[in-house]
Design a protein around this motif. Structure first.
Motif, PDB file in Angstrom:
ATOM      1  N   ASN A   1       0.791  -1.225   0.000  1.00  0.00           N
ATOM      2  CA  ASN A   1       0.000   0.000   0.000  1.00  0.00           C
ATOM      3  C   ASN A   1       0.821   1.271   0.000  1.00  0.00           C
ATOM      4  OD1 ASN A   1      -3.090   0.178   0.313  1.00  0.00           O
ATOM      5  ND2 ASN A   1      -2.502  -1.771   1.181  1.00  0.00           N
TER       6      ASN A   1
ATOM      7  N   ILE B   1      -0.212   4.837  -1.415  1.00  0.00           N
ATOM      8  CA  ILE B   1      -0.498   5.965  -0.521  1.00  0.00           C
ATOM      9  C   ILE B   1       0.389   7.148  -0.898  1.00  0.00           C
ATOM     10  CG2 ILE B   1      -0.328   6.769   1.858  1.00  0.00           C
ATOM     11  CD1 ILE B   1      -1.077   3.957   2.754  1.00  0.00           C
TER      12      ILE B   1
ATOM     13  N   SER C   1      -0.793   8.724  -4.127  1.00  0.00           N
ATOM     14  CA  SER C   1      -2.062   9.437  -4.031  1.00  0.00           C
ATOM     15  C   SER C   1      -1.916  10.712  -3.216  1.00  0.00           C
ATOM     16  CB  SER C   1      -3.162   8.538  -3.462  1.00  0.00           C
ATOM     17  OG  SER C   1      -2.756   7.945  -2.276  1.00  0.00           O
TER      18      SER C   1
ATOM     19  N   TRP D   1      -0.326  13.306  -5.452  1.00  0.00           N
ATOM     20  CA  TRP D   1      -1.331  13.794  -6.394  1.00  0.00           C
ATOM     21  C   TRP D   1      -2.264  14.768  -5.695  1.00  0.00           C
ATOM     22  CZ3 TRP D   1      -6.674  13.210  -6.747  1.00  0.00           C
ATOM     23  CH2 TRP D   1      -7.227  13.482  -8.000  1.00  0.00           C
TER      24      TRP D   1
ATOM     25  N   PRO E   1      -5.591   3.863   7.923  1.00  0.00           N
ATOM     26  CA  PRO E   1      -4.523   4.422   7.074  1.00  0.00           C
ATOM     27  C   PRO E   1      -4.505   3.822   5.673  1.00  0.00           C
ATOM     28  CG  PRO E   1      -3.650   3.831   9.218  1.00  0.00           C
ATOM     29  CD  PRO E   1      -5.044   3.302   9.166  1.00  0.00           C
ATOM     30  N   LEU E   2      -4.923   2.557   5.572  1.00  0.00           N
ATOM     31  CA  LEU E   2      -4.913   1.914   4.256  1.00  0.00           C
ATOM     32  C   LEU E   2      -6.069   2.401   3.381  1.00  0.00           C
ATOM     33  CD1 LEU E   2      -4.105  -1.731   5.387  1.00  0.00           C
ATOM     34  CD2 LEU E   2      -2.529   0.022   4.636  1.00  0.00           C
TER      35      LEU E   2
ATOM     36  N   ILE F   1      -6.778   5.521   2.936  1.00  0.00           N
ATOM     37  CA  ILE F   1      -6.514   6.903   2.513  1.00  0.00           C
ATOM     38  C   ILE F   1      -6.556   7.108   0.991  1.00  0.00           C
ATOM     39  CG2 ILE F   1      -4.700   8.680   2.476  1.00  0.00           C
ATOM     40  CD1 ILE F   1      -4.148   7.883   5.405  1.00  0.00           C
ATOM     41  N   PRO F   2      -5.908   6.228   0.185  1.00  0.00           N
ATOM     42  CA  PRO F   2      -5.984   6.460  -1.264  1.00  0.00           C
ATOM     43  C   PRO F   2      -7.412   6.498  -1.796  1.00  0.00           C
ATOM     44  CG  PRO F   2      -4.287   4.856  -0.785  1.00  0.00           C
ATOM     45  CD  PRO F   2      -5.013   5.105   0.492  1.00  0.00           C
TER      46      PRO F   2
ATOM     47  N   ILE G   1      -8.931   9.859  -0.901  1.00  0.00           N
ATOM     48  CA  ILE G   1      -8.384  10.969  -1.680  1.00  0.00           C
ATOM     49  C   ILE G   1      -9.013  11.034  -3.067  1.00  0.00           C
ATOM     50  CG2 ILE G   1      -6.307  11.757  -2.868  1.00  0.00           C
ATOM     51  CD1 ILE G   1      -4.694  10.974  -0.454  1.00  0.00           C
ATOM     52  N   PHE G   2      -9.000   9.904  -3.760  1.00  0.00           N
ATOM     53  CA  PHE G   2      -9.472   9.928  -5.142  1.00  0.00           C
ATOM     54  C   PHE G   2     -10.986  10.077  -5.220  1.00  0.00           C
ATOM     55  CE2 PHE G   2      -5.247   8.259  -5.780  1.00  0.00           C
ATOM     56  CZ  PHE G   2      -4.858   9.000  -6.873  1.00  0.00           C
TER      57      PHE G   2
ATOM     58  N   SER H   1     -12.046  13.665  -4.240  1.00  0.00           N
ATOM     59  CA  SER H   1     -11.659  14.599  -5.286  1.00  0.00           C
ATOM     60  C   SER H   1     -12.587  14.492  -6.494  1.00  0.00           C
ATOM     61  CB  SER H   1     -10.208  14.338  -5.668  1.00  0.00           C
ATOM     62  OG  SER H   1     -10.042  14.439  -7.049  1.00  0.00           O
TER      63      SER H   1
ATOM     64  N   GLU I   1     -15.747  16.341  -5.763  1.00  0.00           N
ATOM     65  CA  GLU I   1     -15.511  17.777  -5.751  1.00  0.00           C
ATOM     66  C   GLU I   1     -15.375  18.317  -7.179  1.00  0.00           C
ATOM     67  OE1 GLU I   1     -12.108  18.767  -3.388  1.00  0.00           O
ATOM     68  OE2 GLU I   1     -11.994  20.735  -4.341  1.00  0.00           O
TER      69      GLU I   1
ATOM     70  N   GLN J   1      -9.910   9.982 -11.859  1.00  0.00           N
ATOM     71  CA  GLN J   1     -10.171   9.474 -10.519  1.00  0.00           C
ATOM     72  C   GLN J   1     -10.867   8.116 -10.558  1.00  0.00           C
ATOM     73  OE1 GLN J   1     -10.472  12.565 -11.481  1.00  0.00           O
ATOM     74  NE2 GLN J   1     -10.299  14.038  -9.800  1.00  0.00           N
TER      75      GLN J   1
ATOM     76  N   PHE K   1      -8.543   5.411 -11.517  1.00  0.00           N
ATOM     77  CA  PHE K   1      -7.646   5.045 -10.411  1.00  0.00           C
ATOM     78  C   PHE K   1      -8.378   4.199  -9.381  1.00  0.00           C
ATOM     79  CE2 PHE K   1      -4.745   5.333  -6.943  1.00  0.00           C
ATOM     80  CZ  PHE K   1      -3.524   5.413  -7.572  1.00  0.00           C
TER      81      PHE K   1
ATOM     82  N   LEU L   1      -7.518   0.436  -8.140  1.00  0.00           N
ATOM     83  CA  LEU L   1      -7.436   0.024  -6.732  1.00  0.00           C
ATOM     84  C   LEU L   1      -8.328  -1.190  -6.477  1.00  0.00           C
ATOM     85  CD1 LEU L   1      -7.508   3.290  -4.599  1.00  0.00           C
ATOM     86  CD2 LEU L   1      -5.643   1.679  -4.846  1.00  0.00           C
TER      87      LEU L   1
END
Lengths: 62, 250, 233
Positions: B172, B176, B179, B182, C180-181, C183-184, C187-188, C191, C194, C205, C208, C212
């Motif tokens: 990961n 992470i 991302s 980005w 924490p895992l 988070i990606p 984020i995408f 976004s 938005e 996005q 991506f 994932l």
């Protein structure tokens, strides 16, 4: 010398960085050293206790 | 090949490891001091102040090697985790478990120094800069690993669970990192980069490299002595541990 | 075909479907457990206008992040139940003893989990988008990102759940491991929501998130299977 400690006005940022670095470096060396000493002492104490117990039991059987 | 296998297996023996690590640790300590003391000299005195950031750039010689170490240690933990799962080697799980607090400390060091560096550069202690944010998430991963392995009582099970987590984390981590990078370009197009793309001057490279080698040797040293203490603690009831305690005398 | 499978054993596809149906059936018997995380999702999102103020522009700015964070937390809440009851009543050991590849059976359980936690979340999300004054384009993007993102949450979460299933107080620990895992995805997805509101394309996005999902779909069941064997051993 004072100039060196002032770090061109950035002393308040530079020195804490190095200080924390030092503390972390020392802590991770001290902790295992202490731990090893503690375990060795624990073993020695146990051996002494067992030695005494063995002496006593052999003295009682006489 | 056979000799290699025999060598590999000898490391699995706690007594052998205890003896060997006792012999190797002073060498690692020596290499650490040999690189750390000149490194310290060059980072504080021997190198010129940066033409833009002045003396505050000296924080870099702690911050950057600490950040490198934090990622290096996580990678070591993942590799040790793979070895634990595949070959069930006890030593590998000990390496992973003693590495976690060291890695967390280096991550914390990178974060704190990054923030202390950021104050004169950005005007605030914290900016959601890609580098710092990834480092913060890495700290969470380290703390998660520590939380998981310490809450499982059975040592072997804790090691294997931690190994899976470290491997999942290492897959990961690039995602992470990418991302977050980005995300930060999206939200802050005008962030002042602490370390731009500009080539680092030779006079700054010397302390940087010395310090990063020093940290590597330090890590090797600390892993050896921590694993040594751990092996002794796990085997404190055995014959060889008693002998080790005996020959030291008082 | 497979010599290790005895004649009276169900085939893999059959076992997969059986496990999926069993998990869904068990979930529908206790509808409260499906409803509670959803209610949590709605209440958390409702708290934000009350805490920040009902100014439509502000709400619109924070909405993508708020709704997605609430979705992450809601999916965290339901994760703990994925293997817990099976672990307690011994069904998990039976699954582990089955001759079929564990990762495939795990996938059935993860899909069941997603259908009872992720899918209702997606159906409910347009309503929350309206609450938060999101434009129609953003609501479409919200549904699309949830569609791609929530399966990833279930998949990654299954690893954490499998690692902590043997522990009595796994709940908080689970969130430390898994958030924490996530988070990606956050984020995408946020976004995309938005950016869609401003009228830009969200293809990047979405692709991506799709990547994932593909990655999680291939790797997570294997990791979960390994973790379950460790936790149950």
């Amino acid at each position: 010398m004072n100039e060196f400690f002032a770090m061109g006005g950035y002393g308040a940022f530079v020195w804490p960085s190095y200080l924390l670095g030092f503390l972390i470096l020392i802590a991770h060396v001290a902790a295992p050293a202490n731990r090893r000493r503690r375990v060795l002492n624990e073993i020695r104490r146990r051996l002494r206790r067992e030695g005494r117990a063995a002496d006593k039991s052999s003295a009682g059987s006489e | 090949m056979n000799r290699f296998v025999a060598w590999f297996h000898r490391w699995g023996s706690p007594k052998h490891f205890y003896d060997m690590s006792g012999r190797w640790a002073p060498w690692m300590a020596g290499l650490f001091f040999l690189t750390f003391i000149p490194g310290l000299y060059y980072s504080l005195i021997g190198s010129p102040p940066d033409y833009q950031q002045g003396e505050s750039a000296r924080i870099m010689y702690i911050h950057v090697p600490a950040a490198w170490m934090s990622m290096f240690i996580y990678a070591v933990m993942a590799i040790a985790g793979a070895v634990t799962l595949i070959w069930k080697m006890k030593l590998a799980d000990i390496v992973a478990q003693v590495s976690a607090p060291i890695g967390a400390s280096f991550t914390l060091l990178a974060l704190v120094t990054g923030s202390l560096w950021g104050k004169p550069m950005w005007g605030t202690y914290w900016v959601w800069d890609a580098r710092l944010t990834s480092e913060l998430i890495l700290l969470f991963l380290f703390l998660g690993y520590i939380a998981l392995t310490t809450s499982i009582d059975d040592k072997r099970q804790a090691a294997r669970a931690g190994a899976v987590l470290a491997l999942v984390g290492v897959v990961n981590l690039p995602i992470i990192h990418y991302s977050v990078e980005w995300w930060s370009t999206l939200h802050q197009p005008s962030t002042v980069k602490v370390m731009g793309k500009s080539a680092i001057h030779m006079s700054m490279l010397i302390p940087l490299l010395l310090m990063s080698f020093a940290f590597k040797f330090y890590y090797a040293w600390v892993v050896l002595i921590s694993a040594r203490a751990e092996v002794l603690d796990r085997d404190k009831g055995t014959r060889w541990a008693e002998e080790a305690a005996g020959e030291k005398g008082r | 075909m497979n010599s290790t499978v005895a004649a009276n054993e169900p085939r893999l596809a059959q076992a997969f479907v059986t496990l999926l149906r069993r998990d869904l059936l068990l979930a529908f018997r206790r509808p409260a457990e499906i409803a509670n995380p959803l209610l949590f999702f709605v209440i958390v999102v409702t708290l934000f206008p009350l805490g920040i103020g009902p100014e439509p522009n502000t709400l619109q700015t924070i909405a993508p992040g708020v709704i997605w964070v609430a979705a992450l937390l809601a999916s965290m809440l339901s994760l703990d139940g994925m293997f817990r009851t099976d672990f307690d009543d011994g069904a998990l050991e039976q699954i582990l003893l089955s001759p079929h590849p564990l990762s495939v059976l795990v996938l059935a359980k993860v899909i069941a989990h997603w259908m009872i936690s992720g899918l209702p979340l997606i159906l409910l999300s347009p309503l929350l988008g309206l609450f938060m004054n999101l434009p129609a384009e953003s609501i479409v993007a919200l549904v699309l990102t949830l569609l791609l993102g929530t399966p990833v949450l279930s998949l990654i979460g299954s690893i954490g759940t499998a690692l902590t299933v043997g522990l009595r107080k796994g709940g908080v620990l689970l969130s430390l491991l898994v958030l924490p895992l996530y988070i990606p995805v956050l984020i995408f997805a946020a976004s995309a929501v938005e950016v869609a509101g401003v009228g830009f394309s969200i293809a990047a996005q979405l692709s991506f998130l799709g990547a994932l999902l593909a990655l999680a779909l291939t790797l997570a069941p294997v990791a979960t299977a390994a973790s379950l064997r460790i936790s149950v051993s």
